[in-house]
Design an enzyme around this catalytic site. Structure first.
Site, PDB file in Angstrom:
ATOM      1  N   HIS A 104      40.371 -64.702  38.485  1.00  0.00           N
ATOM      2  CA  HIS A 104      40.684 -65.311  40.124  1.00  0.00           C
ATOM      3  C   HIS A 104      40.947 -63.966  40.820  1.00  0.00           C
ATOM      4  O   HIS A 104      41.424 -62.968  40.442  1.00  0.00           O
ATOM      5  CB  HIS A 104      42.050 -66.074  39.943  1.00  0.00           C
ATOM      6  N   LEU A 136      52.849 -64.744  33.580  1.00  0.00           N
ATOM      7  CA  LEU A 136      53.595 -63.728  34.822  1.00  0.00           C
ATOM      8  C   LEU A 136      53.481 -64.123  36.286  1.00  0.00           C
ATOM      9  O   LEU A 136      52.166 -64.478  36.675  1.00  0.00           O
ATOM     10  CB  LEU A 136      52.816 -62.359  34.526  1.00  0.00           C
TER      11      LEU A 136
END
Length: 338
Positions: free
Chosen positions: A231, A127
């Site tokens: 992240h 994505l």
């Protein structure tokens, strides 16, 4: 502006390549390599073209398109059954407890064990939303459209589903986890290993990765701190997965240590709550803000819109019907936007 999700086509290659260059590394499913992206599109075309048959190792690539300008502004992917062409490796976080009578002390050591426990599961991944579009819920549209696609093609997917989140990457594009563990065995920096994996697959991991458990106490402090953390740009994605019913079950990525989230496919919220109805009318705004999808395989389309339920079916907002190219009597699958 209106957006819709649709199947990727050959003409999307350049758009995918341009988006891949914006990912900043550590994004294995969208490498900035034309040959690898072309191979993905070819796999996706073959998957969309297969009308029926048993569960196989396939890939579907979807695109977020601005229906007014026809610009491609995002993408996502669905893997039907991982670990069939190449082993699907993860690190499983475990613990070893030992007791010394002489010292009257109990020692607990965290360990990382190479595992292929998740082989055979489906995966949602790849994505990416263009930085210029990160508003208005388009990331939600990309993410949840995959679950409606799975709902509409349930036989093509496994009973377990996973999502790998990108791990911690430093300002130089390196991975503290990789540097503290695998990099010591491979003689490659993270960027090179990540690119090689994206283009050539995981087999080199099987060839070179040590098979015995790794005690986390032997890793550097920065490597230990990265285990299981997404992240910073992936924190919102992690929350979306949790809202869908995914959970972290102590599996992490072998490259960057990012968390792998898992769920039972039929218990994913957007799959379990979605309903199928016929369109009995198309009117202006009014009803429940929803994610709506229609069409099979290569004709699949999804968009946001208003849905008003009746005893005979649903009334769809005009903008949504236009985005989906849907008309009265067509069937749609819909779930509340929330």
């Amino acid at each position: 502006m209106s957006f819709r999700i649709r199947a990727a086509v050959d003409d999307d290659l350049q758009h995918l390549y341009e988006m891949a260059k914006l990912t900043g590394g550590g994004f294995t499913n969208l490498p900035p390599d034309r040959r690898a992206l072309t191979a993905k599109l070819e796999r996706s075309h073959a998957a969309f073209a297969r009308a029926d048959g048993p569960l196989q190792d396939e890939l579907f690539v979807l695109i977020l398109e601005n229906i007014e300008t026809r610009e491609v502004r995002g993408t996502c992917q669905i893997f039907t059954q991982v670990g069939q062409s190449y082993p699907f490796y993860s690190y499983r976080i475990g613990q070893l407890t030992q007791h010394s009578k002489e010292l009257n002390r109990t020692f607990r050591a965290d360990m990382l064990s190479l595992a292929t426990d998740l082989e055979g599961a489906s995966e949602v991944g790849g994505l990416f939303l263009h930085p210029g579009e990160r508003a208005g819920g388009l990331g939600l549209l990309l993410a949840r459209s995959r679950y409606l696609f799975i709902k509409m093609h349930r036989a093509r997917f496994a009973d377990r589903i996973l999502a790998e989140l990108r791990g911690v990457i430093d300002e130089a594009g390196g991975s503290p986890f990789w540097d503290g563990l695998a990099g010591r065995f491979f003689g490659m920096n993270f960027q090179d290993a990540d690119q090689f994996n994206a283009i050539n697959g995981h087999q080199f991991i099987a060839d070179l990765m040590p098979k015995h458990p790794i005690y986390t106490a032997m890793l550097t402090e920065t490597a230990r701190a990265a285990i299981g953390l997404p992240h910073p740009s992936g924190r919102a994605a992690m929350r979306m997965l949790e809202n869908e019913g995914f959970a972290f079950e102590n599996y992490v990525d072998i490259f960057d240590g990012g968390p792998t989230m898992t769920a039972r496919t039929d218990r994913v919220r957007s799959i379990a709550d979605a309903r199928e109805d016929a369109i009995v009318g198309i009117e202006g705004d009014g009803g429940t803000q929803s994610l709506v999808a229609t069409g099979q395989l290569a004709n699949f389309r999804a968009a946001f819109g208003c849905v008003r339920e009746t005893s005979d079916g649903v009334i769809l907002s005009e903008d949504c019907a236009r985005a989906l190219r849907a008309d009265k009597d067509d069937r749609v699958v819909h779930v509340a936007r929330l």
